[in-house]
Design an enzyme around this catalytic site. Structure first.
Site, mmCIF file in Angstrom:
data_model
loop_
_atom_site.group_PDB
_atom_site.id
_atom_site.type_symbol
_atom_site.label_atom_id
_atom_site.label_comp_id
_atom_site.label_asym_id
_atom_site.label_seq_id
_atom_site.Cartn_x
_atom_site.Cartn_y
_atom_site.Cartn_z
ATOM 1 N N LYS A 22 0.841 -1.210 0.000
ATOM 2 C CA LYS A 22 0.000 0.000 0.000
ATOM 3 C C LYS A 22 0.870 1.252 0.000
ATOM 4 C CE LYS A 22 -1.811 1.706 4.023
ATOM 5 N NZ LYS A 22 -1.481 3.124 4.148
ATOM 6 N N ASN A 23 1.862 1.270 0.887
ATOM 7 C CA ASN A 23 2.645 2.498 1.054
ATOM 8 C C ASN A 23 3.626 2.754 -0.085
ATOM 9 O OD1 ASN A 23 1.264 2.947 3.361
ATOM 10 N ND2 ASN A 23 2.959 2.542 4.776
ATOM 11 N N ARG A 96 -4.842 10.006 4.764
ATOM 12 C CA ARG A 96 -3.873 11.077 4.945
ATOM 13 C C ARG A 96 -2.836 11.116 3.817
ATOM 14 N NH1 ARG A 96 0.926 12.324 7.102
ATOM 15 N NH2 ARG A 96 1.036 14.258 8.298
ATOM 16 N N CYS A 120 -5.476 13.227 13.340
ATOM 17 C CA CYS A 120 -5.670 11.861 12.862
ATOM 18 C C CYS A 120 -5.655 10.957 14.081
ATOM 19 C CB CYS A 120 -4.536 11.522 11.905
ATOM 20 S SG CYS A 120 -4.523 9.829 11.412
ATOM 21 N N ARG A 125 0.206 14.261 13.559
ATOM 22 C CA ARG A 125 0.678 14.078 12.189
ATOM 23 C C ARG A 125 0.657 15.363 11.359
ATOM 24 N NH1 ARG A 125 -1.424 8.195 10.265
ATOM 25 N NH2 ARG A 125 0.483 8.210 9.078
ATOM 26 N N VAL A 127 2.128 18.384 8.742
ATOM 27 C CA VAL A 127 2.794 18.291 7.434
ATOM 28 C C VAL A 127 3.760 19.455 7.241
ATOM 29 C CG1 VAL A 127 1.054 16.902 6.252
ATOM 30 C CG2 VAL A 127 0.770 19.372 6.342
ATOM 31 N N ASP A 128 4.256 19.993 8.358
ATOM 32 C CA ASP A 128 5.138 21.165 8.281
ATOM 33 C C ASP A 128 6.397 20.905 7.452
ATOM 34 O OD1 ASP A 128 5.569 19.447 10.592
ATOM 35 O OD2 ASP A 128 7.228 20.778 11.101
ATOM 36 N N GLN A 129 6.909 19.667 7.473
ATOM 37 C CA GLN A 129 8.142 19.384 6.726
ATOM 38 C C GLN A 129 7.902 19.378 5.216
ATOM 39 O OE1 GLN A 129 11.167 19.273 8.336
ATOM 40 N NE2 GLN A 129 9.782 19.875 9.984
ATOM 41 N N ASP A 308 4.351 0.494 12.211
ATOM 42 C CA ASP A 308 3.197 -0.192 11.620
ATOM 43 C C ASP A 308 3.094 -1.661 12.044
ATOM 44 O OD1 ASP A 308 2.375 2.106 10.381
ATOM 45 O OD2 ASP A 308 3.020 1.543 8.369
ATOM 46 N N ILE A 330 7.250 6.924 17.396
ATOM 47 C CA ILE A 330 6.910 7.669 16.166
ATOM 48 C C ILE A 330 5.610 8.459 16.316
ATOM 49 C CG2 ILE A 330 6.509 7.506 13.667
ATOM 50 C CD1 ILE A 330 9.246 6.493 14.274
ATOM 51 N N ARG A 400 -8.888 -0.515 4.349
ATOM 52 C CA ARG A 400 -8.043 0.537 3.781
ATOM 53 C C ARG A 400 -6.671 -0.019 3.406
ATOM 54 N NH1 ARG A 400 -6.443 4.571 7.525
ATOM 55 N NH2 ARG A 400 -4.998 4.805 5.827
HETATM 56 C C1 UD1 Z 1 4.124 6.812 6.638
HETATM 57 C C2 UD1 Z 1 3.313 5.574 6.347
HETATM 58 C C3 UD1 Z 1 2.672 5.031 7.635
HETATM 59 C C4 UD1 Z 1 3.747 4.838 8.713
HETATM 60 C C5 UD1 Z 1 4.598 6.087 8.883
HETATM 61 C C6 UD1 Z 1 5.783 5.886 9.818
HETATM 62 C C7 UD1 Z 1 2.560 5.981 4.077
HETATM 63 C C8 UD1 Z 1 1.433 6.272 3.170
HETATM 64 N N1 UD1 Z 1 2.281 5.917 5.392
HETATM 65 O O1 UD1 Z 1 3.203 7.786 7.136
HETATM 66 O O2 UD1 Z 1 2.045 3.795 7.325
HETATM 67 O O3 UD1 Z 1 3.102 4.563 9.939
HETATM 68 O O4 UD1 Z 1 5.123 6.511 7.603
HETATM 69 O O5 UD1 Z 1 6.578 4.846 9.377
HETATM 70 O O6 UD1 Z 1 3.678 5.749 3.640
HETATM 71 N N2 UD1 Z 1 5.861 14.575 11.117
HETATM 72 C C9 UD1 Z 1 5.993 15.920 11.405
HETATM 73 N N3 UD1 Z 1 5.961 16.815 10.376
HETATM 74 C C10 UD1 Z 1 5.791 16.448 9.072
HETATM 75 C C11 UD1 Z 1 5.668 15.078 8.787
HETATM 76 C C12 UD1 Z 1 5.713 14.151 9.828
HETATM 77 O O7 UD1 Z 1 6.145 16.299 12.562
HETATM 78 O O8 UD1 Z 1 5.760 17.315 8.192
HETATM 79 C C13 UD1 Z 1 5.925 13.577 12.208
HETATM 80 C C14 UD1 Z 1 4.642 12.770 12.341
HETATM 81 O O9 UD1 Z 1 3.702 13.437 13.149
HETATM 82 C C15 UD1 Z 1 5.151 11.492 12.978
HETATM 83 C C16 UD1 Z 1 6.545 11.324 12.364
HETATM 84 O O10 UD1 Z 1 6.909 12.609 11.871
HETATM 85 O O11 UD1 Z 1 5.278 11.658 14.365
HETATM 86 C C17 UD1 Z 1 6.640 10.336 11.225
HETATM 87 O O12 UD1 Z 1 5.605 10.599 10.302
HETATM 88 P P1 UD1 Z 1 5.735 10.278 8.756
HETATM 89 O O13 UD1 Z 1 6.947 9.464 8.477
HETATM 90 O O14 UD1 Z 1 5.545 11.527 7.981
HETATM 91 O O15 UD1 Z 1 4.462 9.364 8.521
HETATM 92 P P2 UD1 Z 1 3.637 9.314 7.210
HETATM 93 O O16 UD1 Z 1 4.553 9.613 6.055
HETATM 94 O O17 UD1 Z 1 2.386 10.093 7.356
#
Ligand code: UD1
Length: 420
Positions: A22-23, A96, A120, A125, A127-129, A308, A330, A400
């Site tokens: 999926k990912n 997401r 979520c 979670r 998306v600032d990065q 996961d 995480i 999902r």
């Molecule tokens: C992806 C996977 C999800 C998995 C996760 C961690 C997909 C579609 N989903 O989710 O199954 O559980 O990786 O391995 O690939 N964060 C920030 N700012 C950002 C982005 C992330 O603070 O801009 C934080 C998040 O809140 C979290 C951590 O970074 O605590 C890791 O998140 P991230 O790796 O981004 O997870 P996803 O990419 O959403």
């Protein structure tokens, strides 16, 4: 609403075919937006998240041809004319990963409007990065009425040091940078295998990317990308879920069409729990007798133990000999399965980001509720080992991310069926 009904106590025997990841499939589907040519994607898992992503792409003008007749689904996508670079809240709320459209839309059309994911179930979670990286590449970004609005006539290469290791953040920026002017260097990038899979697809489309799978990825922007054919990698989390089911329920299962080398951290824990493993290039065989041993774990970015897989190992630990300490580093709210497992008599204490699981000989079947994708998988495993009947409600979470989980488990002897 659909439910899963499980009669526990049956060991698992037989073979299971692992689906495409999926990912990996979701970002590869988004990459379709980066070209006007056709992208042919093979080994696409038939999941709700994939259906949601396909309908989003269709609304944006994608022509989609699906071939589900073969065992392994194939999708051909062509976005010759992108009409509507908007991703509405209703879509991002359920999935997401729709945030993965931000980078490709911006690179293709110079504009993107996409709903903020919002709170979520498993954590904040943010998306600032993603936003910070695109700003460094020259995008102007404003946030209004819950939507991110991004504009950039021409993205330009930049050196971006990510504050946090983020999987979809790395993928979004890698896709955007593929069509930027100049070279982008992503530092502190995520190293997940799904990032390598996406990079391989982009490279086959003509992108110039090196370093995917390490924490520094270099992307030399090109003027245009072209069509290609790509086969999605196997789902390492689905593989891990069935392995843990085998450890908890006992038996002899062979998982086919999967890559053991992607699961080092998980395989080590499965062996520590007492299972015998045999592996080939694309299969894993697991044999397990008796109760598992309790195993401690701490989640962290790849190649460490995946978040996961945390919930599934928690269910296994519920019936293990001994006591396990599980640390979730995480996501801040990823213990929602604990309440449900306790309804099945599990003995678990949670203290902040740590759960202590005191193993007991047996769980009791009960009515439980799925709260998120991997929590649902943990309840299926708990149901497989519980005495009596377990009914899992709200299984749309499971649909999902798992393809025909009840059929795959029935084929290896589990008593599990879908009902309403
Ligand atoms: C992806 C996977 C999800 C998995 C996760 C961690 C997909 C579609 N989903 O989710 O199954 O559980 O990786 O391995 O690939 N964060 C920030 N700012 C950002 C982005 C992330 O603070 O801009 C934080 C998040 O809140 C979290 C951590 O970074 O605590 C890791 O998140 P991230 O790796 O981004 O997870 P996803 O990419 O959403």
């Amino acid at each position: 609403m659909q439910k899963l009904i499980i009669q526990g106590g049956k060991p698992l025997h037989g073979e299971i075919n692992i689906s495409g990841a999926k990912n990996a499939a979701l970002p590869v589907l988004c990459a379709t937006l980066l070209t006007t040519d056709t992208l042919c994607i093979k080994n696409v898992p038939l999941l709700q998240d994939v259906t949601t992503m396909l309908s989003l792409l269709e609304q944006m003008g994608a022509e989609i041809i699906t071939n589900n007749r073969s065992e392994v689904a194939e999708v051909e996508l062509t976005v010759s004319n992108l009409v509507n670079p908007v991703v509405p809240y209703e879509m991002v709320k359920t999935m997401r990963a729709a945030i993965l459209l931000l980078g490709p839309l911006l690179a293709r059309t110079g504009e993107a409007t996409i709903s903020l994911p919002g709170g979520c179930a498993i954590g904040l979670r943010p998306v600032d990065q993603h936003i910070k990286g695109l700003q460094a590449m020259g995008a102007e970004i404003s946030i209004k009425h819950g939507y991110i609005h991004a504009v950039a006539k021409q993205l330009r290469g930049a050196r971006i040091v990510m504050d946090i290791v983020t999987v979809t953040g790395t993928e979004n920026l890698m896709m955007a940078a593929s069509l930027a002017k100049g070279t982008t260097i992503l530092e502190n990038a995520a190293r997940e295998p799904e990032i390598i899979d996406l990079a391989n697809c982009l490279i086959a489309m003509g992108a110039k990317i090196s370093g995917a799978g390490s924490d520094v990825i270099t992307i030399e922007g090109v003027k245009a990308l072209h069509g290609t054919q790509h086969t999605v990698m196997p789902d390492r989390i689905e593989t891990g879920t069935f392995l843990v089911a085998g450890v908890a329920a006992g038996g002899d299962v062979c998982l086919k069409n999967t890559f053991p080398h992607l699961l080092d951290a998980v395989l080590a824990k499965v062996q520590e729990a007492g299972a015998d493993l045999e592996t080939g290039d694309n299969w894993i065989r697991l044999k397990m007798n008796g109760r598992p041993k309790a195993i401690n774990l701490r989640t962290a970015p790849y190649p460490a133990f995946p978040t996961d897989m945390q919930a599934q190992f928690m269910s296994m630990n519920c019936v293990a000999t001994g006591t396990a300490v599980i640390s979730e580093t995480i996501f801040e709210n990823r213990f929602m399965h604990v309440q449900e497992l306790k309804r099945m008599s599990a003995n678990i204490e949670v203290e902040g980001h740590t759960a202590i699981v005191y193993g007991i000989p047996e769980l009791d079947g009960a009515n439980v509720m799925a709260t998120d994708l991997r929590a649902s998988a943990s309840l299926v495993i708990a149901g497989l080992v519980a005495q009596g009947e377990t009914i899992i409600d709200r299984i749309y979470h499971l649909d999902r991310g798992y393809e025909r989980i009840e059929e795959k488990l029935s084929e290896v002897g589990a008593q599990i069926r879908r009902g309403s």
